[in-house]
Design an enzyme around this catalytic site. Structure first.
Site, short mmCIF file in Angstrom:
data_model
loop_
_atom_site.label_atom_id
_atom_site.label_comp_id
_atom_site.label_asym_id
_atom_site.label_seq_id
_atom_site.Cartn_x
_atom_site.Cartn_y
_atom_site.Cartn_z
N VAL A 70 -5.41 6.32 7.07
CA VAL A 70 -4.13 6.96 6.77
C VAL A 70 -3.31 6.11 5.81
O VAL A 70 -2.67 6.63 4.89
CB VAL A 70 -3.35 7.24 8.07
CG1 VAL A 70 -1.96 7.79 7.75
CG2 VAL A 70 -4.11 8.23 8.94
N ASP A 71 -3.34 4.80 5.98
CA ASP A 71 -2.70 3.93 5.00
C ASP A 71 -3.28 4.13 3.62
O ASP A 71 -2.56 4.19 2.62
CB ASP A 71 -2.86 2.46 5.41
CG ASP A 71 -1.74 1.97 6.31
OD1 ASP A 71 -0.69 2.64 6.39
OD2 ASP A 71 -1.91 0.90 6.94
N VAL A 72 -4.61 4.20 3.54
CA VAL A 72 -5.26 4.40 2.24
C VAL A 72 -4.87 5.76 1.65
O VAL A 72 -4.53 5.87 0.46
CB VAL A 72 -6.78 4.28 2.39
CG1 VAL A 72 -7.49 4.67 1.09
CG2 VAL A 72 -7.17 2.86 2.79
#
Length: 408
Positions: free
Chosen positions: A181-183
């Site tokens: 999700v960060d990516v």
């Protein structure tokens, strides 16, 4: 001022980057923001990473380590310069503001409201730098109820529904093996930045770009989100199986595992041909994808029994030759070997350390590595001098609007 690494194995490159001349003020930390700004740096932007006196948290997120620095930090902070600014101090706030007023792009993922407390929010900067593209990343948005929630990838995977569809049907919800999700949020933020720069080229104005982990999760759910929104179905966990396509999952073979993704009727026919299962084609239980979805358990057993006689190499070679999407379940070392075998140049060696290269392959403006991840405040002295100079041609001094001085 560093002009780039001195190592001979770093390709400083003579090709102009797609973002040459773009100055990025990077106030982000951990993963989503640093990944975004690293990709901008790969494309030629000048990225100045602003860190607290303690440094980016990921400098301490080890093991593993390489040459005294965590591989986590090194992996998402190449092609950047580092300056330490203590934003609680007025003099460092002034330098940070000066950097923001010279920047084309500012990226931040501090807690909502923190940049405003330092006088560095979009509303405070936009009048003096109307061309600024200001990208703000958060966990759950900037509205009051979302702003107070913690913005960590694991929390977003859980709260955003991703964990509910990840893992075996009989087991507990699982997170993805990387902070996906960060990516995703970094990629979405990067697309927003590039869109805003393109718009600025037309009308001359920057704008505020806001992306949050929850929004990126829901967008990334793709067909699973559509199942709920359009058909009222709440998807559950199916392990490695696909909710709408069969066969499309992991199968055990004699020496490991392979994935088979027979997404078309032709591919299913070819699969049956390779496995000598032609009788399935006349069986109404498997005649269409819809029928195969309804009878997935039985079909899986039949395929598993036949595939048990193949090795990974045999299954991959035979099915690939027949046009059936197939691949071995590799570990990360095997994955990089596969890239090498396919003549994909997925490594950059920078200062003697291997990095995953930028995933963009541009024919005219190829991304290039210019420097590895900087040590804390590696460029602080030079950047402070550049930011503190009292007068520049065409400007009224630090903080004034007008033509910006050349990049450091």
């Amino acid at each position: 001022m560093r002009n780039g690494p001195s190592s001979d194995d770093t390709m400083s490159g003579s090709v102009a980057g797609a973002l040459d001349g773009i100055l990025v003020a990077d106030f982000s930390r951990v993963l989503a923001g640093p990944y975004l700004t690293m990709l901008l740096g790969d494309l030629g932007a000048t990225v100045i990473k602003v860190e607290s006196p303690e440094g980016d948290q990921t400098r301490g997120w080890g093991p593993p380590w390489r040459d005294g620095e965590t591989t986590y930090f090194r992996g998402v902070n190449r092609n950047k310069r580092s300056i330490v600014l203590d934003l609680k101090k007025a003099e460092d706030q002034a330098l940070a503001r000066e950097l923001a007023l010279r920047a084309d792009v500012l990226v931040e993922n501090l807690l909502p409201g923190r940049m405003k407390s330092f006088g560095l929010d979009y509303a405070a900067l936009q009048p003096a730098n109307p061309g600024l593209v200001y990208c703000s990343l958060s966990g759950f948005g900037s509205q009051p109820r979302g702003a107070r929630l913690p913005g960590f990838d694991l929390v977003a995977q859980a709260a955003g529904g991703l964990m509910s569809i990840t893992g075996s049907a009989e087991g507990t919800p699982m997170k993805v093996g990387v902070a996906v999700v960060d990516v995703l949020c970094g990629l979405h933020g990067g697309m927003g930045v590039l869109a805003a720069l393109a718009a600025r080229a037309s009308h001359g104005r920057g704008q505020l770009v806001e992306v949050n982990l929850l929004a990126s999760t829901l967008s990334g759910l793709a067909n699973q989100a559509a199942a709920f929104l359009m058909a009222g179905e709440v998807p559950g966990r199916l392990g490695n199986a696909h909710p709408s396509v069969v066969p499309y999952e992991v199968f055990e073979v004699a020496d490991g595992d392979v994935v088979i993704a027979a997404g078309t009727e032709r591919q299913f026919r070819q699969l049956c041909s390779v496995l000598d299962l032609g009788e399935l084609l006349g069986d109404e239980r498997f005649a269409t994808n819809v029928a195969r979805v309804q009878n997935r358990v039985l079909l899986r057993k039949i395929l598993c029994d036949r595939l048990a006689g193949f090795t990974r190499a045999e299954a991959t070679e035979a099915l690939s030759a027949a046009g059936v999407p197939v691949g071995p379940v590799n570990d990360i070392a095997d994955a990089f070997k596969l890239a090498r075998d396919l003549d994909l140049e997925m490594l950059w060696r920078i200062d003697g350390i291997d990095h995953v290269r930028s995933p963009f392959f541009l024919s005219e403006n190829a991304p290039t590595p210019r420097s590895g991840a900087p040590s804390l405040d590696a460029d602080g002295a030079d950047l402070r001098e550049w930011l503190s100079a009292e007068h520049f041609p065409g400007t009224g001094g630090p903080g004034a609007s007008g033509p910006r001085p050349a990049h450091p």
